[in-house]
Design an enzyme around this catalytic site. Structure first.
Site, PDB file in Angstrom:
ATOM      1  CG  HIS A  63      16.647 -15.433  -5.269  1.00  0.00           C
ATOM      2  ND1 HIS A  63      17.440 -15.105  -4.196  1.00  0.00           N
ATOM      3  CD2 HIS A  63      15.447 -15.787  -4.733  1.00  0.00           C
ATOM      4  CE1 HIS A  63      16.756 -15.264  -3.074  1.00  0.00           C
ATOM      5  NE2 HIS A  63      15.540 -15.676  -3.374  1.00  0.00           N
ATOM      6  CG  ASP A 116      20.303 -13.450  -4.405  1.00  0.00           C
ATOM      7  OD1 ASP A 116      19.645 -12.931  -5.319  1.00  0.00           O
ATOM      8  OD2 ASP A 116      19.813 -14.191  -3.529  1.00  0.00           O
ATOM      9  CB  SER A 211      13.983 -13.995  -1.046  1.00  0.00           C
ATOM     10  OG  SER A 211      14.163 -15.363  -0.862  1.00  0.00           O
TER      11      SER A 211
END
Length: 257
Positions: A63, A116, A211
């Site tokens: 993402h 992800d 992330s």
């Protein structure tokens, strides 16, 4: 409430990447994590963390970068960095020429973040030295027990309400939580086969990302930071979630050879 919290989280501008954020913790010893990568826009804006797993490949979260803008000329990876606002002699800045998202990752499918994961192919091979090193992946798909102390690092917010991220690499220690507890709280948004989670003590956490940064347990990279509770990153109730690296070893090997 669980669904609402998760939708809040995904309401963040995923297409442009998330600001990394280590809550609590401390400044890492310079260059003590030579596998760390800062994924940046061409204007040197940090978007996500990552890990160098081959001289020309970085592992991160799917993402982090919008595949539509992931062609040559948009993003680059900075290796060998401690202070990302300075042009340190140790740094290597290498353009990203290809983003390889897992084919089952669907950014609009809120239930599908168990895929992800993404590989970034670099234009040039990194020059390995004491500041830049490749990190070996786990050799097999095994279970990391709960209550183990793990660590994660990144460049980012020191507090949930901070406006700007940290210039220097920071690290924090977190404790793994039982997968069954994560499933109970996050319900169908958590997949125990492909995910793992940690619990915050209310003072230490990764926030709105970090992330793509690797979670290390017992000196081995075990997870990739994926999502957390957006309303309060250090929320004690909602576990922080990672994609389990060992579940994707065959996929990684297939893509990078």
């Amino acid at each position: 409430m669980v669904l609402y919290a998760f939708l809040l989280l995904l309401g963040i501008s995923v297409a442009g990447g998330m600001e990394s954020g280590i809550i609590g913790g401390k400044e890492a010893k310079p260059h003590s994590r030579p596998y760390m990568a800062s994924i940046q826009l061409k204007n040197k804006h940090h978007t996500c963390g990552g890990m160098l797993i081959k001289e020309n490949y970085v592992l991160t979260a799917a993402h982090c970068l919008n595949d539509a803008f992931c062609g040559p000329g948009h993003f680059e990876v900075v290796l060998g960095a401690h202070n990302i606002t300075q042009d340190e002699k140790s740094q290597q800045r290498i353009p990203v020429i290809k983003c390889i998202q897992h084919t089952k990752f669907q950014p609009d499918n809120k239930r599908n973040y168990s895929y992800d994961i993404m590989l970034l192919k670099l234009k040039n091979r990194a020059k390995l030295n004491k500041f830049v090193k490749v990190m070996a992946l786990p050799k097999k798909n095994g279970k990391t027990p709960a209550n183990v102390k793990c660590s994660i690092a990144g460049w980012g917010l020191k507090t949930p309400k901070a406006v700007e991220g940290s210039n220097v690499l920071r690290e924090v220690t977190l404790t793994l939580q039982e997968n069954s507890e994560c499933e109970e709280i996050w319900q169908h948004y958590f997949n125990s086969e492909r995910m793992m989670c940690s619990v915050s003590d209310g003072k230490h956490a990764f926030c709105q990302g970090d992330s793509g940064s690797p979670l290390f347990c017992n000196t081995k990279p075990q997870g990739i930071a994926s999502y957390t509770y957006d309303g309060n990153c250090a929320n004690k109730t909602y576990p922080q979630v990672y994609v389990k690296i060992s579940s994707f070893l065959l996929w990684i090997k297939e893509k990078i050879g």
